[in-house]
Scaffold this active site. Structure first.
Site, short mmCIF file in Angstrom:
data_model
loop_
_atom_site.label_atom_id
_atom_site.label_comp_id
_atom_site.label_asym_id
_atom_site.label_seq_id
_atom_site.Cartn_x
_atom_site.Cartn_y
_atom_site.Cartn_z
N CYS A 30 54.77 15.16 17.90
CA CYS A 30 54.45 14.72 16.77
C CYS A 30 53.10 14.27 17.14
CB CYS A 30 55.44 13.48 16.59
SG CYS A 30 54.81 12.20 15.51
N CYS A 33 52.54 10.34 16.58
CA CYS A 33 53.01 9.49 17.43
C CYS A 33 51.98 9.60 18.76
CB CYS A 33 54.03 10.30 18.19
SG CYS A 33 55.68 10.36 16.90
#
Length: 129
Positions: A30, A33
């Site tokens: 991600c 993230c």
């Protein structure tokens, strides 16, 4: 304090043994993230009184499912064992500080009373239904 890896095995102890817990639901693949991770790590180093935990949604699918994580990163905050904040999306440093200040500033007597009232209403509707 550094961040800790939170798993199904240590989740309950993490929530029960700390006054304030911030959890970062994330995954290796991600992009947002990876942007939020260093912000979260930096805050962990600056707030020794708060437990900062990271939950890898790939490795901890049961926890991700239990909290109905649909988007990552998702930040959750617990205070006195009560979930008081949950929001998907990467935050910058000042936004994370605002969340931390807000969680610290909560009147937990009010929060616990509200939770008790919600539980009472849920119980009453189950009995009625």
């Amino acid at each position: 304090m550094a961040t800790t890896e939170v798993t199904t095995e240590n989740f309950n102890a993490t929530i029960e043994n700390n006054d304030i817990v911030l959890l970062d639901f994330w995954a290796e693949w991600c992009g947002p993230c990876r942007v939020f991770g260093p912000v979260f790590e930096k805050a962990a180093g600056e707030h020794e009184d708060i437990a900062f935990g990271k939950i890898d949604t790939e490795a901890q699918q049961d926890l991700a499912a239990a909290f109905q994580i649909r988007s990552i990163p998702t930040l959750m905050a617990f205070r006195e064992k009560v979930l008081v904040f949950s929001q998907p999306g990467a935050l910058n440093g000042s936004q994370l500080e605002q969340v931390i200040d807000a969680v610290r500033g909560l009147d937990m007597t009010e929060v616990h009373a509200s939770v008790a009232e919600q539980e009472k209403e849920a119980e009453a509707s189950q009995l009625a239904g």
